[in-house]
Design an enzyme around this catalytic site. Structure first.
Site, PDB file in Angstrom:
ATOM      1  CB  ALA A  41      -0.926   0.019   1.210  1.00 54.84           C
ATOM      2  N   GLY A  46       6.468   1.183   5.610  1.00 51.17           N
ATOM      3  CA  GLY A  46       7.368   0.246   4.933  1.00 51.17           C
ATOM      4  C   GLY A  46       7.409   0.470   3.433  1.00 51.17           C
ATOM      5  CB  CYS A  47       4.752   0.798   0.908  1.00 48.74           C
ATOM      6  SG  CYS A  47       4.044  -0.843   1.170  1.00 48.74           S
ATOM      7  CB  THR A  48       6.921   5.571   2.531  1.00 50.23           C
ATOM      8  OG1 THR A  48       5.516   5.761   2.358  1.00 50.23           O
ATOM      9  CG2 THR A  48       7.647   6.886   2.305  1.00 50.23           C
ATOM     10  CB  ALA A  51       8.510   3.895  -2.828  1.00 47.51           C
TER      11      ALA A  51
END
Length: 158
Positions: A41, A46-48, A51
């Site tokens: 998401a 974590g995804c930030t 990325a």
């Protein structure tokens, strides 16, 4: 759930809406190596982190001959916001029905805090210029993943 991809498999074709309002297809990278990474998401911690790691290593990945594409179930609008907030410079694609994640075996059973559910499995598939899987990594960690991938691909530090 489909069997996990392994090196040598033909990478499943895809064409998905991107954060810029267009579409991006695997075929757009024909003849190039592409890192296709699946993340749960946009705008989550974590995804930030993951990325931004890809963003910060993009030049050295490109110098080594690799393009990067991120795929999640997020809407195009949410992806566009994520791109703007984090100044991401590679395509983020919307797979809302998780059909592409299914094809790449990046959708399946997950457990979090003792609860089991179906969701996107953080995964990275490297597709070579001939459309074959060169590397397939499942259940990767957000933090440190790009550094590990660079080591696995034998890409020198920037």
């Amino acid at each position: 759930m489909p069997e996990r991809l392994v090196p040598g498999d033909t990478a499943p074709a895809f064409s998905l809406p991107n954060a810029s309002g267009g579409t991006t297809a695997l075929q757009d990278f024909a003849g190039q190596n592409v890192v296709v990474y699946f993340y749960p998401a946009a705008s989550t911690p974590g995804c930030t982190k993951q990325a931004c790691d890809f963003r910060d290593n993009l030049a050295s990945l490109a110098d080594a001959g690799y393009q990067v594409v991120g795929i999640s179930r997020d809407s195009v609008a949410r992806l566009a916001k994520f791109v703007a907030e984090e100044k991401l410079t590679f395509p983020l694609l919307s797979d809302e029905d998780h059909a592409v994640a299914d094809a790449y075996a990046a959708w399946g059973e997950k457990t979090n805090y003792g609860k089991t559910y179906q969701g996107l499995i953080r995964s990275t598939i490297v597709v070579d210029g001939s459309g074959r899987v060169a590397e397939a990594q499942y259940n990767v960690r957000a933090t440190g993943h790009v550094a590990k991938l660079r080591r696995d691909l034998k890409i020198d530090a920037a």
